[in-house]
Design a protein around this motif. Structure first.
Motif: not given
Length: 390
Positions: A41-44, A83-86, A91-97, A101-103
């Motif tokens: 759910r979160l990656g860096i 330096v490069e950061i991704q 943030p939200i994950k359910n059946q319908d929604f 986000v990627t920064l």
């Protein structure tokens, strides 16, 4: 080489050879890591790098007495650090929604230790769009070459000057002559400011950092995605405004009938003393248009610390339910979409668009990015279409 002109024969090529040419040398270092958390759910993804190039092979203009125009020589030591950061997140994950986000964050600095033939400046001849401002690389020890000019900037304007020193993305151009306190020197015979005879750094096009902010919202079969392009810092040479100023077409020339006294001190031999002579000479611009408007050097048309936030891309897409396609043996998937590009721009730049280039991509290297001369803003785009999968 064989000549195809009348009379035939043989002649020199455009480029001359160099029997002493050596191979370029490069040394690089990179350190990075990629981490995932909370079931992806979160990656860096982080990377730091350094790269040093020496003995670079470049084209150098030769004396026409050699029979050639350009020759290949070794020279120049550049060091890039960045330096490069991704960041990736859901943030939200359910059946319908679902919200993804990627920064992306990027920061790059360059350092020029030496240039070919031990010159103080090396410029891109294809990136000299208007006036005496050009895409330049300056060594970081310019005081060796221009001790008096550089010393003046150690007064009030040292930070202004230092921006382009040792940078491969500098703006080289003419600027005001100054005394040892950084005050502008005025010609006592004309009341006009004096300009340096040497090309010196007057800005740096390299931004402090750039950000790409991508958001994607999916509700059942409907997806909305948009990309924000963000830049912090970096200078832009507004050659368009300089052209308008020098030809009396700028809005800033509307007060040309008002007397002007340039702020500075007279170059009368006392300019570097404890009590220099303050300039009080009045000039009527409308009566002195031939020299008044051309007396403002290129440095005064470099806009500093330019930021922007632009909506680079936005797309609304509807994915046709697969159940609607069960009767079709040819089409396996289908979607309809509406797309917009460059729909808005927020910036502190006074020109049309700070994302400018005074030449084409063929100019090589960092090119003429940051040079604005007759450039129009990025056009808004709107399109729609259908995507089919077979």
């Amino acid at each position: 080489m064989l000549q195809t002109t009348n009379g035939g024969g043989f002649g020199y090529d455009f480029y001359g050879g160099n029997p002493n040419l050596k191979a370029e040398r490069g040394k690089s270092f990179e350190l990075g890591t990629e981490l995932k958390f909370f079931n992806d759910r979160l990656g860096i993804d982080v990377a730091y790098y350094e790269k040093t190039l020496s003995q670079q092979i470049v084209h150098q203009r030769l004396s026409y007495g050699t029979g050639f125009i350009f020759g290949l020589i070794n020279g120049g030591t550049f060091k890039n650090r960045g330096v490069e950061i991704q960041l990736n997140g859901t943030p939200i994950k359910n059946q319908d929604f679902r919200w993804n986000v990627t920064l992306n964050f990027t920061r790059l600095n360059t350092s020029v230790s030496s240039l070919p033939a031990d010159v103080p400046e090396y410029y891109n001849s294809d990136a000299w769009p208007y006036g005496n401002a050009r895409a330049s690389a300056f060594v970081n020890n310019l005081e060796t070459f221009f001790p008096s000019s550089v010393a003046a900037y150690r007064g009030l304007n040292w930070n202004y000057y230092q921006r382009g020193m040792g940078s491969a993305t500098a703006i080289g151009g003419y600027s005001y002559q100054r005394n040892n306190k950084g005050e502008v020197l005025i010609n006592p015979a004309t009341g006009l400011p004096l300009t340096n005879a040497n090309f010196l750094p007057i800005g740096d096009r390299n931004p402090d950092f750039t950000l790409g902010f991508l958001n994607s919202f999916t509700y059942k079969n409907l997806t909305l995605s948009f990309l924000l392009d963000i830049r912090k810092g970096g200078d832009v040479f507004n050659g368009t405004e300089m052209y308008l100023w020098r030809n009396g077409l700028s809005l800033k020339t509307l007060n040309r009938e008002n007397p002007v006294v340039f702020k500075g001190v007279l170059r009368d031999g006392k300019e570097d003393s404890e009590n220099p002579t303050v300039n009080t000479i009045q000039i009527n611009p409308v009566a002195r248009s031939a020299d008044y408007f051309s007396s403002i050097p290129e440095s005064e048309f470099v806009e500093k610390d330019i930021n922007w936030v632009r909506l680079r891309d936005v797309t609304l897409r509807y994915q046709v339910p697969s159940g609607w396609l069960t009767r079709s043996k040819l089409v396996r998937s289908a979607s309809v979409f509406v797309n917009g590009t460059d729909l808005f721009l927020l910036t502190n730049y006074t020109g049309a668009d700070p994302n400018v280039n005074g030449a084409s991509a063929a100019s090589g290297g960092v090119g003429a990015g940051g040079f604005d001369f007759g450039t129009i803003s990025m056009p808004r785009g709107l399109s729609f279409g259908v995507s089919l999968g077979f």
